[in-house]
Enzyme design. Sequence first.
Site, PDB file in Angstrom:
ATOM      1  N   GLU A   1      -8.967   2.763   5.938  1.00  0.00           N
ATOM      2  CA  GLU A   1      -9.533   2.361   4.650  1.00  0.00           C
ATOM      3  C   GLU A   1      -9.492   0.837   4.519  1.00  0.00           C
ATOM      4  O   GLU A   1     -10.503   0.192   4.226  1.00  0.00           O
ATOM      5  CB  GLU A   1      -8.738   3.007   3.519  1.00  0.00           C
ATOM      6  CG  GLU A   1      -9.199   2.606   2.130  1.00  0.00           C
ATOM      7  CD  GLU A   1      -8.271   3.103   1.045  1.00  0.00           C
ATOM      8  OE1 GLU A   1      -8.699   3.123  -0.131  1.00  0.00           O
ATOM      9  OE2 GLU A   1      -7.114   3.466   1.335  1.00  0.00           O
ATOM     10  N   HIS A   2      -8.316   0.258   4.725  1.00  0.00           N
ATOM     11  CA  HIS A   2      -8.128  -1.194   4.671  1.00  0.00           C
ATOM     12  C   HIS A   2      -7.664  -1.690   6.037  1.00  0.00           C
ATOM     13  O   HIS A   2      -6.712  -1.143   6.596  1.00  0.00           O
ATOM     14  CB  HIS A   2      -7.048  -1.582   3.660  1.00  0.00           C
ATOM     15  CG  HIS A   2      -7.242  -1.032   2.288  1.00  0.00           C
ATOM     16  ND1 HIS A   2      -6.544   0.074   1.815  1.00  0.00           N
ATOM     17  CD2 HIS A   2      -8.043  -1.430   1.273  1.00  0.00           C
ATOM     18  CE1 HIS A   2      -6.906   0.318   0.569  1.00  0.00           C
ATOM     19  NE2 HIS A   2      -7.819  -0.573   0.214  1.00  0.00           N
TER      20      HIS A   2
ATOM     21  N   GLN B   1       0.820  -1.216   0.000  1.00  0.00           N
ATOM     22  CA  GLN B   1       0.000   0.000   0.000  1.00  0.00           C
ATOM     23  C   GLN B   1       0.846   1.255   0.000  1.00  0.00           C
ATOM     24  O   GLN B   1       0.459   2.279  -0.575  1.00  0.00           O
ATOM     25  CB  GLN B   1      -0.966  -0.021   1.185  1.00  0.00           C
ATOM     26  CG  GLN B   1      -1.979  -1.150   1.117  1.00  0.00           C
ATOM     27  CD  GLN B   1      -2.740  -1.189  -0.200  1.00  0.00           C
ATOM     28  OE1 GLN B   1      -3.463  -0.256  -0.535  1.00  0.00           O
ATOM     29  NE2 GLN B   1      -2.573  -2.260  -0.963  1.00  0.00           N
TER      30      GLN B   1
ATOM     31  N   HIS C   1     -53.210  22.224   5.540  1.00  0.00           N
ATOM     32  CA  HIS C   1     -52.872  20.803   5.457  1.00  0.00           C
ATOM     33  C   HIS C   1     -54.096  19.953   5.801  1.00  0.00           C
ATOM     34  O   HIS C   1     -54.425  18.982   5.110  1.00  0.00           O
ATOM     35  CB  HIS C   1     -51.724  20.469   6.423  1.00  0.00           C
ATOM     36  CG  HIS C   1     -50.369  20.887   5.945  1.00  0.00           C
ATOM     37  ND1 HIS C   1     -50.048  22.207   5.713  1.00  0.00           N
ATOM     38  CD2 HIS C   1     -49.249  20.162   5.677  1.00  0.00           C
ATOM     39  CE1 HIS C   1     -48.784  22.273   5.318  1.00  0.00           C
ATOM     40  NE2 HIS C   1     -48.278  21.048   5.281  1.00  0.00           N
TER      41      HIS C   1
ATOM     42  N   ASP D   1      -7.838  -5.336  -3.992  1.00  0.00           N
ATOM     43  CA  ASP D   1      -7.589  -4.323  -5.013  1.00  0.00           C
ATOM     44  C   ASP D   1      -7.959  -4.815  -6.409  1.00  0.00           C
ATOM     45  O   ASP D   1      -8.261  -4.009  -7.293  1.00  0.00           O
ATOM     46  CB  ASP D   1      -6.110  -3.926  -5.000  1.00  0.00           C
ATOM     47  CG  ASP D   1      -5.761  -2.997  -3.851  1.00  0.00           C
ATOM     48  OD1 ASP D   1      -6.678  -2.372  -3.294  1.00  0.00           O
ATOM     49  OD2 ASP D   1      -4.572  -2.899  -3.521  1.00  0.00           O
TER      50      ASP D   1
ATOM     51  N   HIS E   1       1.603   3.016  -3.387  1.00  0.00           N
ATOM     52  CA  HIS E   1       0.670   3.892  -4.096  1.00  0.00           C
ATOM     53  C   HIS E   1       1.147   5.337  -4.171  1.00  0.00           C
ATOM     54  O   HIS E   1       1.029   5.994  -5.203  1.00  0.00           O
ATOM     55  CB  HIS E   1      -0.704   3.863  -3.414  1.00  0.00           C
ATOM     56  CG  HIS E   1      -1.584   2.744  -3.850  1.00  0.00           C
ATOM     57  ND1 HIS E   1      -2.272   2.754  -5.037  1.00  0.00           N
ATOM     58  CD2 HIS E   1      -1.893   1.573  -3.247  1.00  0.00           C
ATOM     59  CE1 HIS E   1      -2.973   1.629  -5.150  1.00  0.00           C
ATOM     60  NE2 HIS E   1      -2.750   0.898  -4.080  1.00  0.00           N
TER      61      HIS E   1
END
Length: 440
Positions: free
Chosen positions: A331-332, A262, A424, A365, A265
């Site tokens: 996130e992960h 990771q 109403h 992924d 990235h």
Amino acid sequence: MQTIDLRGRSLSTAEMLAAVPRATAARAEALATATAIVEDVRVRGEEALREQAERFDRVSGHAIRVPQEQIDEAAAAVAPQVRAALEAAIDRVRRGSAAQVPEDRVTQIGPGARIVQRWQPVGRVGVYIPGGKAPLASSVVMNVVPAQVAGVGSIALASPPQQSEGGRIHPTILAAAALLGIDEVYAIGGAGAIGALAHGVAGIGLEPVDVISGPGNNYVASAKRAVAGVVGTDSEAGATEILIVADAGADARLIAADLISQAEHDEQASAVFVTDSVDLAERVAAAVADAAGRTRHSVRVQAALEGPQSAIVLVDDRAAAVAFSNAYAPEHLELHLVDAEQAAGAFTSAGAVFVGDQTPVSLGDYMAGSNHVLPTGGQARYASGLGSYTFLRPQQVITYDHAALAQARAGVVALAEAEVLPAHGEAVEARFEPAPVTVA
């Protein structure tokens, strides 16, 4: 990687988050720039897009609306093994996404009174696919398939023009689009692409979309914030994050490999390892140091691992590891625990949870069948990853007959009077008054 020792301390959620700060400065700086780019596209359309392409992508004179022959050429030229992998990923993600479409539900309030809860797809979706450090063909699958499964009828895809490809979009991205039947593709990058999808660009035949999805850098994420309220967006996803929780018996080599995967990235990627085992922490640190320098993108990896957003975190026990993970909301999340399947239920805040040491994030992924577009920056505390539900709107359809309305009549009138909104109640009473007689 730095080591942070939280043992013997009773920490609040805020204190745990402060221990491993996220990389947020770049996002804040990007917002003003992205907003200006989006506004320029809204006002000047194609002219602004071409200027931005020359400035940011070093491309000029290219076809912004990608001709069908370029899409067909990319599909024909893609390597057979890549085509097979994309087709397998499409099938798996399609099956995984199908479970995310709720069935219509009918609630019978009483005789003659019912509510149908139905889920309507949006009419048009814009998908953004980055093409900078990595040509994310897998993200084409992850964004387009859920929209198709949801029933979206019109999908436009945008990706940056590549100088190395003569102003064309990366061919693997085009091939993935072709395999999914996407023929509306635009060579537009960054924040400008988000602005174009949100506002439309008449000069190139780009109509505005209803929802924008897809990953991107800080400028793309900030551009999504700039168009919020004009269109729906999936999330303001930032740099990728992985948090691994492991106990003493875990394999340090696998943990190191997953942290590095990771960190590959982006220099701002977050790689966090949490354990109550000092011995394992030391072995992971050594394994990371050994492997990080040997991977292809070693400079990028080492920058991410040495940043303040990455760390090995020592905690007292499993409960402290759970508390830290849920506060951080990664996130992960990977669980390298002897009882990983049983323990997974306690980890409630994560974009996606990868259970056991044979379920790495890199599987998600590409080929797990789950979606890899996930909330970052702690958004997993309240937000979900991308799915078919991203492109669906829950809608209630209410049907009452006269007798059923009569049962609710007094309640409507009473509440209307209490709220000083008498019309109403009068609208209901009108249905119980005799119809006026028409004189010929």
